[in-house]
Design an enzyme around this catalytic site. Structure first.
Site, PDB file in Angstrom:
ATOM      1  N   ARG A  28       0.818  -1.221   0.000  1.00  0.00           N
ATOM      2  CA  ARG A  28       0.000   0.000   0.000  1.00  0.00           C
ATOM      3  C   ARG A  28       0.850   1.270   0.000  1.00  0.00           C
ATOM      4  O   ARG A  28       0.350   2.356  -0.317  1.00  0.00           O
ATOM      5  CB  ARG A  28      -0.929  -0.004   1.217  1.00  0.00           C
ATOM      6  N   THR A  92       1.565 -13.737  11.781  1.00  0.00           N
ATOM      7  CA  THR A  92       2.474 -13.186  12.790  1.00  0.00           C
ATOM      8  C   THR A  92       3.111 -14.260  13.666  1.00  0.00           C
ATOM      9  O   THR A  92       4.269 -14.137  14.068  1.00  0.00           O
ATOM     10  CB  THR A  92       1.730 -12.177  13.668  1.00  0.00           C
ATOM     11  N   GLY A 115       7.979  -3.425  13.119  1.00  0.00           N
ATOM     12  CA  GLY A 115       8.761  -2.368  12.496  1.00  0.00           C
ATOM     13  C   GLY A 115       7.937  -1.226  11.969  1.00  0.00           C
ATOM     14  O   GLY A 115       8.446  -0.110  11.801  1.00  0.00           O
ATOM     15  N   ASN A 184      -6.120  -5.189  20.352  1.00  0.00           N
ATOM     16  CA  ASN A 184      -4.789  -5.784  20.446  1.00  0.00           C
ATOM     17  C   ASN A 184      -3.821  -5.051  19.528  1.00  0.00           C
ATOM     18  O   ASN A 184      -4.031  -4.996  18.319  1.00  0.00           O
ATOM     19  CB  ASN A 184      -4.871  -7.264  20.047  1.00  0.00           C
ATOM     20  N   LYS A 348      27.383  26.503   3.983  1.00  0.00           N
ATOM     21  CA  LYS A 348      27.667  25.082   3.883  1.00  0.00           C
ATOM     22  C   LYS A 348      29.126  24.857   4.247  1.00  0.00           C
ATOM     23  O   LYS A 348      30.018  25.452   3.653  1.00  0.00           O
ATOM     24  CB  LYS A 348      27.384  24.580   2.456  1.00  0.00           C
TER      25      LYS A 348
END
Length: 461
Positions: A28, A92, A115, A184, A348
């Protein structure tokens, strides 16, 4: 051995391991970059989570990878994490089981994290571990939350003490169970001695045909061992599966960071417009005007004013300095105490000394500017010849006139003056005047004669 022999104290931090699930394809996101590597506040979301885990001083960290594993492996290898491959996406429970080899011989508590759920704090992880080690010795600790919209989350049925009677995936839940708002998060804490034996008994007789991690709760219950749920705020366990969800999590992180900055003594005139990086450091009595953006590596000392629309990344600003508006400090920029960096000035890899000023329309790259120097509008350090970059040194108290180009490598001595519009290609000694521009010539009446000639020429056509 007495009846309490199976009850353990809270595990020491040295006996903690973490298993982080990062095997999802993330379709997605519609991206070539792995989902868990998309950044929040300038840092990949997986690395946010690993930083929180690291604060526990874990004995082992295992990241379970799948599609795009090369990207994830490259990201976590420098941090010392081990990876385990889930070649097939079978749920899972199956994913966690892939960490068994990496955790062989480990004895302690295992945190199971995701993650793509990056904002879980170290404090919440500690609460999970502490509850796992409490005197009632729960088989597992589940992290629950109550979202505004429970949607398709798995539900937790628990009593007032947090003891879990049932956990059920949304697809398999009854209407009554779906009406429960305790959800959950998927995050769990389980002792290693329990985790893998329970996982080995998990089946896939469910609507999705997957091996669900939460099933270990009911398996343990069948053995006469209770599991418990502790709760956290929904924002802390927000997951990221799309660009829109990434934006929501980013916004939540930024809102919390702005609040922390103000609590720590900084003034944000329009907090909702200030954008922080994960490692931004602000001192006390700093004033941040609207629309200031901090990239990674910005350090701001006390009593600094950052004016509107400035962009600061990889730079440090010393006490009392003023930056902006519309200034850009790039990596390696160092702004000294009480120095001024003004409108449309870019730095910079340059050092602006104490009390020095570059107030307008200037580029300072690969430069060292001494204390009290004044850099005129439109000045450029010409640091690049197409092949290499070179240093410009400007001494203390030097004055660089407007619209000057300093062609590096070049040094301007202390107290020297460079006349406006000069192109300086050679060193200028201290207290000298350097002027390097074409001589001005005036021809009286020339412009009037030119216009007359042109008008006559046009009329003759």
């Amino acid at each position: 051995m007495d009846d309490n022999s199976t009850v353990s104290a809270s595990p020491p931090t040295s006996s903690v391991a973490a298993v982080i699930l990062a095997a999802g394809k993330g379709t997605r996101m519609k991206s070539d970059l792995h989902k868990v590597l998309h950044p929040i506040a300038g840092r990949p979301m997986l690395l946010h989570l690993l930083a929180s885990v690291e604060a526990l001083s874990p004995e082992r960290v295992v990241v379970v990878t799948g599609a795009g594993r090369e990207q994830v492996e490259a990201a976590v290898a420098p941090l010392g994490a081990t990876t385990a491959l889930q070649a097939e996406q079978l749920g899972t429970g199956h994913a966690v089981a892939q960490a068994a080899e990496a955790l062989a011989g480990f004895e302690g508590a295992v945190l199971i994290l995701y993650g793509d759920v990056p904002l879980v704090t170290t404090a919440t992880m500690r609460r999970m571990l502490d509850r796992l080690g409490a005197t009632d010795a729960p088989a597992t600790v589940v992290l629950g939350f109550r979202p505004d919209d429970a949607a398709a989350y798995g539900r937790i049925i628990a009593d007032g003490e947090g003891r879990i009677a049932k956990m059920v995936e949304f697809k398999d839940a009854s209407p009554e169970e779906r009406a429960v708002d305790l959800c959950n998060s998927g995050l769990m804490a389980v002792k290693s001695a329990d985790l893998f034996p329970l996982l080995a008994r998990v089946g896939n007789d469910n609507a999705a045909g997957e091996y669900y991690l939460p099933d270990i709760v009911m398996l343990a219950a069948g053995d006469g061992r209770a599991s418990v749920v502790i709760e956290t705020a929904a924002a802390e366990v927000a997951g990221v599966n799309s660009r829109a969800e990434l934006a929501v999590v980013e916004a939540a992180w930024q809102q919390a960071r702005r609040a922390q900055a103000m609590a720590d003594g900084a003034t944000l005139l329009a907090p909702e417009t200030v954008w922080f990086s994960h490692d931004t450091r602000l001192g006390r009595d700093v004033v941040v005007e609207p629309n200031v953006f901090f990239g990674p590596g910005a350090t701001i000392a006390d009593k600094v004013t950052l004016r509107a629309f400035s962009h600061i990344e990889g730079a440090s600003v010393a006490s009392g300095a003023i930056v902006g508006p519309y200034a850009r400090l790039r990596p390696g920029a160092v702004v000294g105490e009480d120095a001024h960096v003004g409108n449309f000035v870019e730095m910079k890899k340059a050092v602006l000394g104490k009390g020095a000023k570059a107030n307008h329309l200037t580029y300072l790259g690969d430069a060292e500017i001494g204390a009290g120097a004044n850099i005129g509008a439109g000045t450029i350090t010409c640091n690049y010849d197409g092949f290499g970059k070179y240093l410009t040194r400007i001494g203390e108290g030097a004055f660089i006139g407007s619209n000057s180009s300093l062609v590096a490598p070049v040094a301007i001595g202390d107290g020297a003056i460079v006349g406006a519009g000069s192109v300086i290609t050679s060193d200028v000694e201290a207290d000298a005047l350097a002027v390097a521009r074409g001589r001005q010539e005036a021809r009286p009446g020339w412009a009037a004669r030119f216009r007359s000639a042109m008008k006559a020429k046009k009329a003759a056509k």
